[in-house]
Design a protein around this motif. Structure first.
Motif, PDB file in Angstrom:
ATOM      1  N   SER A   3      28.149  28.957  10.448  1.00  0.00           N
ATOM      2  CA  SER A   3      28.042  28.685  11.879  1.00  0.00           C
ATOM      3  C   SER A   3      26.685  28.060  12.166  1.00  0.00           C
ATOM      4  O   SER A   3      25.739  28.213  11.397  1.00  0.00           O
ATOM      5  N   CYS A   4      26.602  27.384  13.301  1.00  0.00           N
ATOM      6  CA  CYS A   4      25.357  26.708  13.678  1.00  0.00           C
ATOM      7  C   CYS A   4      25.354  26.550  15.198  1.00  0.00           C
ATOM      8  O   CYS A   4      26.363  26.141  15.779  1.00  0.00           O
ATOM      9  N   THR A   5      24.225  26.867  15.841  1.00  0.00           N
ATOM     10  CA  THR A   5      24.176  26.759  17.297  1.00  0.00           C
ATOM     11  C   THR A   5      22.763  26.448  17.757  1.00  0.00           C
ATOM     12  O   THR A   5      21.793  26.923  17.169  1.00  0.00           O
ATOM     13  N   THR A   6      22.644  25.657  18.823  1.00  0.00           N
ATOM     14  CA  THR A   6      21.337  25.207  19.291  1.00  0.00           C
ATOM     15  C   THR A   6      21.422  24.690  20.715  1.00  0.00           C
ATOM     16  O   THR A   6      22.493  24.287  21.181  1.00  0.00           O
ATOM     17  N   SER A   7      20.283  24.681  21.393  1.00  0.00           N
ATOM     18  CA  SER A   7      20.162  23.941  22.648  1.00  0.00           C
ATOM     19  C   SER A   7      19.468  22.612  22.422  1.00  0.00           C
ATOM     20  O   SER A   7      19.204  21.869  23.358  1.00  0.00           O
ATOM     21  N   GLY A   8      19.160  22.310  21.176  1.00  0.00           N
ATOM     22  CA  GLY A   8      18.645  20.989  20.829  1.00  0.00           C
ATOM     23  C   GLY A   8      17.170  20.805  21.105  1.00  0.00           C
ATOM     24  O   GLY A   8      16.457  21.723  21.503  1.00  0.00           O
ATOM     25  N   LEU A   9      16.715  19.601  20.884  1.00  0.00           N
ATOM     26  CA  LEU A   9      15.313  19.276  21.084  1.00  0.00           C
ATOM     27  C   LEU A   9      14.899  19.435  22.546  1.00  0.00           C
ATOM     28  O   LEU A   9      15.637  19.061  23.449  1.00  0.00           O
TER      29      LEU A   9
END
Length: 328
Positions: free
Chosen positions: A204-210
């Motif tokens: 799994s992978c999750t982010t709000s980004g740069l």
């Protein structure tokens, strides 16, 4: 950005690992990477916030035996971490002051789902799983992803920035300059890869980004083969760092294919970093990227462009925060 720098420097005080038969205390301080070790089951995730995420993933795996549940529930911990400014709705916004999220999930049989540029969803990883399991598609983006979330009963959260994010956004607007700082502005994605006792894999992978990205920007995290790739025949890999550089080399897919050809996870991660550097040699001093991989035998590896990347490793002996090696 001082609060993010201080966050990076914190030493993890303690964590615990739920195992059949009791609690094993995990190592508190980062240790140097040791290659050639093999563990099954094994859970790996990026950065020091991977420790509590791994704790939760291991607990779920031990109770249910469901690897996909484990990697989903594990990173949901990070999606709710108010101290983490690049994962979840509390993360730093784009240039318009809007937090937008990306996430992906994948099983070793090739099943996968992702969402990109999604707004108002507290757990984009759960929405990505729903894309995988309940649609004929792999990726939904933007307003379409949000509409799908509404249709599936996800509550729509306020777009009011978290207090930390609001403070930093107002400070950024004074000059509105955009230049990521390695290990500070482009690292907080959480990627998790897991090997079950039966040899099956998931990630799994999750982010709000740069922080302060252009509105509509999507990084590597929701792109299958870039931020995450899983294959039961070979192994799994995930990535963290400046997403554009990872997308350009299809980093996670590259690592899995190198392992298919006989490279160890460590060798494969190192080769991916070499290729990334070759494609970005002119400004590599301003770019951080790290890769994390496991093969089907339980051997693992990690490598980064610059020092500073670490990862959480949980197995039957406990949980440890490990410092990755780097090219420079």
């Amino acid at each position: 950005m001082s609060n993010r720098r201080s966050f990076l420097k914190k030493t993890l005080v303690s964590t615990s690992l739920l195992l059949p038969g009791g609690i094993i205390q995990a190592c508190a301080n980062p240790v140097q990477e040791s290659t050639g070790e093999k563990f099954k089951p094994l859970i790996l995730s990026t950065w020091n916030h991977g420790m509590p995420a791994n704790d939760r993933a291991w607990e779920v795996l031990m109770k249910s035996g469901n690897l996909v549940d484990a990697v989903e529930e594990g990173v949901k911990v990070t999606e709710l971490d108010m101290d983490n400014l690049s994962v979840g709705l509390q993360g730093l916004p784009d240039r318009e002051g809007i937090p937008t999220l990306d996430a992906s999930i994948m099983k070793g049989d090739g099943s996968c789902g992702s969402v990109a540029f999604v707004r108002q969803v507290k757990h984009p990883i759960s929405l990505a799983r729903m894309v995988m399991e309940e649609t004929p598609h792999v990726m939904l983006a933007g307003e379409g992803a949000r509409q799908f979330a509404i249709a599936k009963g996800f509550p729509m959260e306020s777009e009011t920035l978290s207090p930390k994010a609001e403070e930093m956004y107002q400070e950024w607007k004074k000059e509105s300059k955009y230049k990521p700082i390695i290990n500070i502005e482009n690292h907080d994605t959480i990627g998790m890869v897991a090997l079950g006792p039966d040899g099956k894999l998931a990630g799994s992978c999750t982010t709000s980004g740069l922080a302060f990205k252009m509105h509509g920007r999507v990084g590597d995290s929701p792109i299958i083969g870039a931020g995450l790739y899983v294959d039961d025949e070979v192994g799994a890999a995930t990535a963290t760092g400046l997403g554009e550089t990872i997308i350009r080399i299809c980093g996670s897919f590259l690592i899995v294919e190198l392992m298919r050809q006989g490279r160890t996870p460590q060798e494969a991660c190192e080769e991916a970093v070499r290729r990334l550097i070759a494609k970005n040699s002119a400004n590599i001093k301003d770019i951080q990227a790290g890769f994390l991989a496991v093969n089907k035998d339980g051997e693992y590896g990690a490598y980064a462009v610059h020092p500073g990347f670490n990862f959480a490793r949980h197995h039957s002996g406990g949980g440890t925060l490990v410092d990755s090696k780097s090219k420079f």
